[in-house]
Scaffold this active site. Structure first.
Site, PDB file in Angstrom:
ATOM      1  N   HIS A 188     -12.427  34.504  21.150  1.00 19.40           N
ATOM      2  CA  HIS A 188     -12.099  33.596  22.253  1.00 19.40           C
ATOM      3  C   HIS A 188     -13.337  33.130  23.003  1.00 19.40           C
ATOM      4  O   HIS A 188     -13.387  31.992  23.482  1.00 19.40           O
ATOM      5  CB  HIS A 188     -11.101  34.265  23.202  1.00 19.40           C
ATOM      6  CG  HIS A 188      -9.736  34.366  22.624  1.00 19.40           C
ATOM      7  ND1 HIS A 188      -8.953  33.260  22.386  1.00 19.40           N
ATOM      8  CD2 HIS A 188      -9.024  35.419  22.178  1.00 19.40           C
ATOM      9  CE1 HIS A 188      -7.811  33.635  21.842  1.00 19.40           C
ATOM     10  NE2 HIS A 188      -7.837  34.939  21.703  1.00 19.40           N
ATOM     11  N   GLU A 217       0.651  31.045  10.555  1.00 17.44           N
ATOM     12  CA  GLU A 217      -0.483  31.950  10.703  1.00 17.44           C
ATOM     13  C   GLU A 217      -0.218  33.342  10.151  1.00 17.44           C
ATOM     14  O   GLU A 217      -1.067  34.221  10.245  1.00 17.44           O
ATOM     15  CB  GLU A 217      -0.894  32.035  12.184  1.00 17.44           C
ATOM     16  CG  GLU A 217       0.242  32.306  13.137  1.00 17.44           C
ATOM     17  CD  GLU A 217      -0.134  32.074  14.599  1.00 17.44           C
ATOM     18  OE1 GLU A 217      -1.333  32.053  14.922  1.00 17.44           O
ATOM     19  OE2 GLU A 217       0.794  31.907  15.415  1.00 17.44           O
ATOM     20  N   ASP A 232      -5.890  33.292  12.877  1.00 19.53           N
ATOM     21  CA  ASP A 232      -5.058  34.460  12.601  1.00 19.53           C
ATOM     22  C   ASP A 232      -4.673  34.555  11.129  1.00 19.53           C
ATOM     23  O   ASP A 232      -4.537  35.647  10.589  1.00 19.53           O
ATOM     24  CB  ASP A 232      -3.790  34.438  13.469  1.00 19.53           C
ATOM     25  CG  ASP A 232      -4.027  35.093  14.830  1.00 19.53           C
ATOM     26  OD1 ASP A 232      -4.980  35.893  14.942  1.00 19.53           O
ATOM     27  OD2 ASP A 232      -3.270  34.817  15.772  1.00 19.53           O
ATOM     28  N   CYS A 263      -4.836  23.764  13.470  1.00 19.55           N
ATOM     29  CA  CYS A 263      -5.425  23.883  14.798  1.00 19.55           C
ATOM     30  C   CYS A 263      -6.358  25.083  14.910  1.00 19.55           C
ATOM     31  O   CYS A 263      -6.791  25.440  15.995  1.00 19.55           O
ATOM     32  CB  CYS A 263      -4.335  23.963  15.866  1.00 19.55           C
ATOM     33  SG  CYS A 263      -3.208  25.350  15.666  1.00 19.55           S
TER      34      CYS A 263
END
Length: 574
Positions: free
Chosen positions: A191, A432, A456, A503
């Protein structure tokens, strides 16, 4: 200490500035018996005053940068520092036990924390335990004469040096002063890396030893293009990197010329280049970089940047702002993806051995339908103001999607029956989980679209924590096994007349883009700063050539490295 650190290039650009270590200091101390009680109580009050002054400044900065509501948490901390019961108990400890202020503070605050944590039937009071911990740490730092890192107070150009940066840490960074950052841990999909690209801050992650190698205030260079960082550079090195930074800016200026152009291949095939955002404030970056849509609005940031669950109206205003701001271009909102490494202090989750495999994302939404329905109502209301789509994260089975869709359909019908305006909304899912990709043909019958979340999908396919630099070699976005899952997903959606986007960070990866074009991916959603670079690359490639490349990558290549070589040979010859 002069030298070079090697890490992972996480966000493009060159940063040259003094180091600012965001590392908690050592707050250990010894219990001591004291003879001068009055002097010790004065020490306590001096530390209290310094803490209050610091918090008042932090609160003002937070209100300026984040808004008054987000700054209120610091008002709560100031209230604790003025609480006569808390302070009186510490003073009594010092007097009655003749112990130093540090020990008295620890004993009293530990008791308060335990008391609040025991109030399991009152979530609000439980939250106060975390506030007291924060306040105690600040007070203790002033008693011990050591400095706590305060990113909100940075007022000169710096490079942040940290073990890791949480989403809330990066959200507080002021881009006027924070020129770059480097962390000990993390990969390109952690992140901190994703947020650095959103904020357009050069970054290197996974260096392993930045916090132990760099001194506070030491000059350093962060090269977000190569993953290198230079500690205490020479004048010649600074001059060379300043030149490299200027060359990169010139390249960005060339890409800037493509801002208002459509994304088409050399043979005229159109692809949608979209952006990933975390808050409405990120919207300007999408527009500045020529984004044709928002392919991922990470709605969980509305929850993570709040001190309590955001209301339906608060969420509605945020979604409406983005949908209106995109002027008719599609905005895809992912419903709350909390869990894993994204926690909410006001929404306690169970302790888990494997949180990434546990109670998270759609699993929470289907369990806490009150939260899910509130979010869906806000989204339905916002759909009247533009082109909005909704996708559910972490769907593993057909039954899960059907259950989530049924709740959405129920809320939609209630609003229609009540006469509220609701727009046309496409409802899709994140792809995912490998198990879901294997039944993409079944799921495609029920969804309006797929959006492949490669961060993921890679993590789960290779059983490798995406934030762990020790297994970063298993982050293999070009591995033929992963490419087969992607190909299967795209083909399944197209067979049902549906579309597939991506994405994950792979969507803006310059090695992956040619293959994804060849596999027929419809929408590429990435950090806004990657859009123009990707548009420039796509304009040089023909879809027929990329289809041949993709077929070789999926059927002939054996390794991640084989695919990289294939792409480089193909693109270099164009």
């Amino acid at each position: 200490m002069a030298g070079t650190l090697k890490g992972i290039a996480a966000s493009d650009g060159i940063a040259i500035a003094k180091a600012y270590l965001m590392v908690d200091p050592d707050l250990s101390f010894e219990k001591k018996n004291i003879t001068d009680v009055d002097a010790e109580i004065k020490r306590l009050h001096d530390a209290l005053e310094k803490s209050k002054e610091e918090l008042s400044l932090i609160k003002a900065k937070a209100a300026e940068n984040l808004g008054a509501e987000e700054a209120e948490v610091f008002e709560a901390h100031l209230t604790i520092l003025s609480d006569p019961e808390l302070i009186g108990n510490i003073e009594d400890k010092i007097k009655n036990d003749t112990i130093n202020a540090e020990e008295a503070t620890k004993e009293v605050t530990d008791n308060f924390i335990s008391m609040f944590e025991a109030m399991t039937d009152n979530a609000y009071m439980q939250e106060r335990a975390a506030d007291i911990r924060d306040v105690t740490k600040r007070l203790m730092s002033h008693l011990l004469g050591v400095e706590l890192p305060n990113p909100a107070l940075i007022d000169s150009e710096v490079v942040i040096v940290a073990h890791d940066l949480t989403p809330s840490d990066t959200a507080q960074l002021d881009r006027r002063y924070v020129k770059g950052f480097i962390t000990d841990i993390g990969g390109r999909t952690s992140h901190s890396a994703i947020m650095s690209r959103t904020l357009e801050i050069p970054a290197v992650v996974g260096s392993e030893k930045a916090t132990t190698s760099v001194k506070q205030g030491e000059m350093m260079i962060v090269d977000g293009l190569t993953g290198d960082a230079i500690i205490a550079p020479t004048d010649d090195e600074i001059k060379a990197y300043q030149q490299k930074g200027e060359e990169f800016k010139a390249q960005k200026a060339e890409w800037e010329k493509l801002k208002n152009e459509k994304t088409v291949s050399k043979d005229g095939v159109h692809f949608d280049l979209a952006a990933n955002i975390g808050t409405p404030d990120d919207l300007q970056g999408v527009l500045d970089n020529g984004g044709e849509a928002v392919g991922l609005f990470r709605s969980e940031f509305l929850y993570m940047n709040a001190s309590e669950l955001p209301s339906e109206d608060e969420q509605f205003e945020a979604y409406k702002k983005v949908v209106e701001g995109m002027n008719g271009k599609q905005v895809v909102v992912r419903t709350m993806d909390i869990g894993g490494d994204k926690e909410l202090p006001y929404l306690p989750l169970p302790e888990e051995m494997n949180p990434f495999l546990g109670y998270r994302a759609i699993r929470i939404s289907l369990d806490r339908t009150d939260l899910f329905r509130t979010q869906l109502r806000a989204l339905l209301r916002a759909s009247a103001f533009g082109k909005l789509a909704i996708m559910f994260p972490m769907i593993a089975t057909v039954a899960e999607f059907k259950k989530a869709r049924a709740i959405y359909d129920d809320e939609r019908q209630k609003m229609v029956d009540a006469g509220q305006e609701v727009g046309e909304i496409q409802v899709g899912m994140m792809m995912e989980i490998p198990a879901a990709a294997m039944i993409a043909d079944k799921l495609a019958k029920y969804v309006d679209f797929f959006s492949i979340g490669t961060n993921d999908l890679i993590q789960y396919s290779f059983a490798a924590d995406r934030g762990n630099e020790k297994v970063s070699y298993l982050y293999q976005p070009y591995n033929p096994s992963l490419l087969r899952l992607i190909k299967q997903t795209i083909a399944a959606s197209h067979a049902e007349g549906k579309w597939t986007g991506m994405c994950g960070e792979m969507a803006g990866d310059q090695i992956a883009v040619p293959i994804l074009m060849g596999l027929g991916l419809d929408e590429f959603s990435m950090s806004a700063t990657s859009i123009l670079k990707t548009r420039s690359l796509m304009k040089k490639l023909t879809t027929d050539d990329m289809k041949k490349l993709a077929e070789k990558a999926v059927t002939e290549a054996e390794t991640n490295e084989d695919v990289i070589k294939l792409v480089q040979e193909t693109v270099d010859n164009i």
